[in-house]
Design an enzyme around this catalytic site. Structure first.
Site, PDB file in Angstrom:
ATOM      1  N   ARG A   1       2.541  -8.331   4.302  1.00  0.00           N
ATOM      2  CA  ARG A   1       3.236  -7.068   3.974  1.00  0.00           C
ATOM      3  C   ARG A   1       4.741  -7.243   3.807  1.00  0.00           C
ATOM      4  O   ARG A   1       5.410  -6.390   3.227  1.00  0.00           O
ATOM      5  CB  ARG A   1       2.902  -6.019   5.038  1.00  0.00           C
ATOM      6  CG  ARG A   1       3.334  -4.614   4.760  1.00  0.00           C
ATOM      7  CD  ARG A   1       2.858  -4.011   3.454  1.00  0.00           C
ATOM      8  NE  ARG A   1       1.419  -3.844   3.299  1.00  0.00           N
ATOM      9  CZ  ARG A   1       0.702  -2.797   3.703  1.00  0.00           C
ATOM     10  NH1 ARG A   1       1.301  -1.786   4.280  1.00  0.00           N
ATOM     11  NH2 ARG A   1      -0.613  -2.752   3.501  1.00  0.00           N
TER      12      ARG A   1
ATOM     13  N   HIS B   1      -8.818   6.952   6.971  1.00  0.00           N
ATOM     14  CA  HIS B   1      -7.555   6.658   6.289  1.00  0.00           C
ATOM     15  C   HIS B   1      -6.885   7.960   5.923  1.00  0.00           C
ATOM     16  O   HIS B   1      -7.562   8.912   5.538  1.00  0.00           O
ATOM     17  CB  HIS B   1      -7.803   5.813   5.028  1.00  0.00           C
ATOM     18  CG  HIS B   1      -6.572   5.148   4.542  1.00  0.00           C
ATOM     19  ND1 HIS B   1      -5.674   5.766   3.716  1.00  0.00           N
ATOM     20  CD2 HIS B   1      -6.068   3.920   4.814  1.00  0.00           C
ATOM     21  CE1 HIS B   1      -4.669   4.935   3.478  1.00  0.00           C
ATOM     22  NE2 HIS B   1      -4.879   3.823   4.131  1.00  0.00           N
TER      23      HIS B   1
ATOM     24  N   ILE C   1     -12.646   5.513  16.496  1.00  0.00           N
ATOM     25  CA  ILE C   1     -13.184   4.172  16.286  1.00  0.00           C
ATOM     26  C   ILE C   1     -12.234   3.438  15.343  1.00  0.00           C
ATOM     27  O   ILE C   1     -12.052   3.844  14.195  1.00  0.00           O
ATOM     28  CB  ILE C   1     -14.601   4.217  15.660  1.00  0.00           C
ATOM     29  CG1 ILE C   1     -15.477   5.294  16.333  1.00  0.00           C
ATOM     30  CG2 ILE C   1     -15.256   2.850  15.703  1.00  0.00           C
ATOM     31  CD1 ILE C   1     -15.850   5.059  17.759  1.00  0.00           C
TER      32      ILE C   1
ATOM     33  N   HIS D   1       0.822  -1.206   0.000  1.00  0.00           N
ATOM     34  CA  HIS D   1       0.000   0.000   0.000  1.00  0.00           C
ATOM     35  C   HIS D   1       0.856   1.257   0.000  1.00  0.00           C
ATOM     36  O   HIS D   1       0.690   2.136   0.867  1.00  0.00           O
ATOM     37  CB  HIS D   1      -0.957  -0.010   1.200  1.00  0.00           C
ATOM     38  CG  HIS D   1      -2.261   0.661   0.915  1.00  0.00           C
ATOM     39  ND1 HIS D   1      -2.913   1.443   1.815  1.00  0.00           N
ATOM     40  CD2 HIS D   1      -3.033   0.678  -0.198  1.00  0.00           C
ATOM     41  CE1 HIS D   1      -4.029   1.906   1.283  1.00  0.00           C
ATOM     42  NE2 HIS D   1      -4.122   1.450   0.067  1.00  0.00           N
TER      43      HIS D   1
ATOM     44  N   ASP E   1      -9.021  -2.836   7.709  1.00  0.00           N
ATOM     45  CA  ASP E   1      -8.990  -3.545   8.989  1.00  0.00           C
ATOM     46  C   ASP E   1     -10.387  -3.819   9.546  1.00  0.00           C
ATOM     47  O   ASP E   1     -10.553  -4.705  10.386  1.00  0.00           O
ATOM     48  CB  ASP E   1      -8.184  -2.733  10.019  1.00  0.00           C
ATOM     49  CG  ASP E   1      -6.735  -2.639   9.605  1.00  0.00           C
ATOM     50  OD1 ASP E   1      -6.175  -3.671   9.217  1.00  0.00           O
ATOM     51  OD2 ASP E   1      -6.167  -1.529   9.640  1.00  0.00           O
TER      52      ASP E   1
END
Ligand code: COA
Length: 380
Positions: A342, A266, A261, A192, A317
């Site tokens: 990753r 992002h 939360i 990413h 996630d």
């Protein structure tokens, strides 16, 4: 005096070029070396995607079989590493075990410092093969169980699930749909661009340090709840709520208290994470197979309230947390699962950084005391 242009968190800063992946917030899309991630999830194995990330092209059947044979030949752990893992506290975080394991492995590689691309790929390939064994062993030792030997005839995903859950009847390792959903999560978590852990690995690499150091540092960065650790916190939240009919009230109260939360928001995507639809599909399919409707209801309620109250969308996630729970993984092992994926992206970035290196060293704007004179200790 003009205020310096300080970008806290490097927000909005373009730090370098990369050819590994492209995150496109304007269209909520993500490509690995030009291929949309949702297509890779549908058509490729995790190993094909790793090959793509490392060498820039999808492999032919022959290239893949050679790549797999090599990776499978690395599936063994040295006795010293096994003893080290068994010596670590059973209540430490599993990410600490992984971080320690990679650091330890680096001490046995006399060529770790070689700035040779083939050697970096070889380090990445060894870790890709061996870290699943470390994680499987750590899960099992905490449950008082022995390590299950790897099977060199299986792909990474199936072999890992077999090492964790065994191959007796009822194990998810025997269910091709479960294996496929786990493999999809690995592909989605693989890469990413300049996220915090990848950027950490590039910072370390930029000093011409070795790849083990870069990956050890990346694991430390990934552990944090604002990054990879979020998938665990999502599940802790859901377990705390427990009853889907209470999810609405829980969310409202948490948002009233201005709490963060986990699994939402992002830095780059503002109107949706490109990886969520594929992971959500897997989560829903797992819930159907494993009696997980309760978690789907909770997921939907939390998502709706977050959207209505803040407009903030879920990130990868959010579906990955309950999906891993339904697969049967202990919650504090969710972030180590992220590492197993990753490691592929980190390796690609470490190579890219080596190949066009510039020391990463930003400036800072000073806001401490004005220059002053040292008063000797006896006069202070
Ligand atoms: N829950 C509640 N509010 C959130 C939020 C979340 N998950 N994510 C962002 N916000 C709010 C912030 O409180 C802030 O509000 P404010 O302007 O009123 O203070 C605003 O949105 C901007 O947040 P900020 O932290 O400045 O944005 P960022 O780009 O630095 O945040 C994250 C990105 C990922 C750190 C953030 O969304 C977050 O903490 N998410 C939860 C952790 C997580 O899931 N991480 C995995 C990321 S893939």
């Amino acid at each position: 005096m003009t205020e310096p242009d300080v970008r806290k968190g490097l927000n909005g800063v373009i730090a370098d070029y990369t050819g590994v992946s492209k995150v496109m917030p304007e269209s909520n899309s993500l490509t690995y070396r030009g291929y949309p991630v949702q297509d890779l999830v549908e058509h490729c194995s995790f190993e094909e995607v790793v090959y793509l990330l490392w060498f820039g092209e999808l492999p032919t059947a022959e290239q893949l079989s050679e790549f797999n044979a090599r990776g499978r030949s690395y599936r063994s752990l040295d006795a010293g590493l096994i003893a080290l893992i068994h010596s670590l506290p059973k209540d430490c975080h599993p990410m600490d075990v992984l971080r320690t394991a990679v650091s330890y492995m680096g001490t046995f590689d006399p060529d770790a410092f070689t700035r040779d691309t083939d050697h970096i790929y070889s380090i990445g390939h060894h870790l890709l093969a061996q870290l699943p064994m470390v994680v499987a062993m750590d899960i099992r030792r905490r449950a008082g169980q022995d390590l299950i030997a790897p099977d060199k005839n299986k792909g990474i995903a199936e072999n890992f699930l077999s090492m964790v859950f065994g191959t007796d009847e009822g194990s998810i390792a025997n269910n091709p749909d479960d294996v496929a959903d786990f493999e999809r999560s690995l592909i989605l978590y693989a890469e990413h661009s300049f996220n915090a852990s990848t950027f950490s690995s590039r910072v370390i690499t930029s000093t011409r340090s070795d790849a083990y150091s870069a990956i050890t540092g990346a694991i430390g960065a990934l552990k944090g709840p604002l990054h990879g650790g979020a998938n665990e916190f999502v599940m802790h939240t859901m377990l705390e709520i427990d009853d889907p009919s209470k999810a609405g009230e829980w969310m409202t109260n948490a948002l009233d208290r201005k709490e963060r939360i986990m699994g939402f928001g992002h830095r780059v995507y503002r109107s949706g994470d490109s990886r969520v639809p594929s992971m959500e599909r897997s989560f829903r399919a797992l819930a159907e197979r494993h009696d997980g409707d309760k978690w789907v209801q909770m997921y939907e309620t939390m998502q709706k309230i977050m959207e209505d109250r803040t407009g903030i969308k879920p990130n990868l996630d959010f579906p990955a947390g309950p999906a891993y729970y339904l697969m049967g993984f202990p919650v504090d092992f969710f972030t180590p699962l992220f590492v197993l994926a990753r490691i592929s992206g980190w390796t690609a970035h470490i190579v890219e950084q080596y190949e066009s290196n510039a020391l990463i060293r930003p400036l800072s704007a000073y806001n401490g005391p004005e220059e002053r004179k040292v008063v000797p200790i006896e006069s202070r």
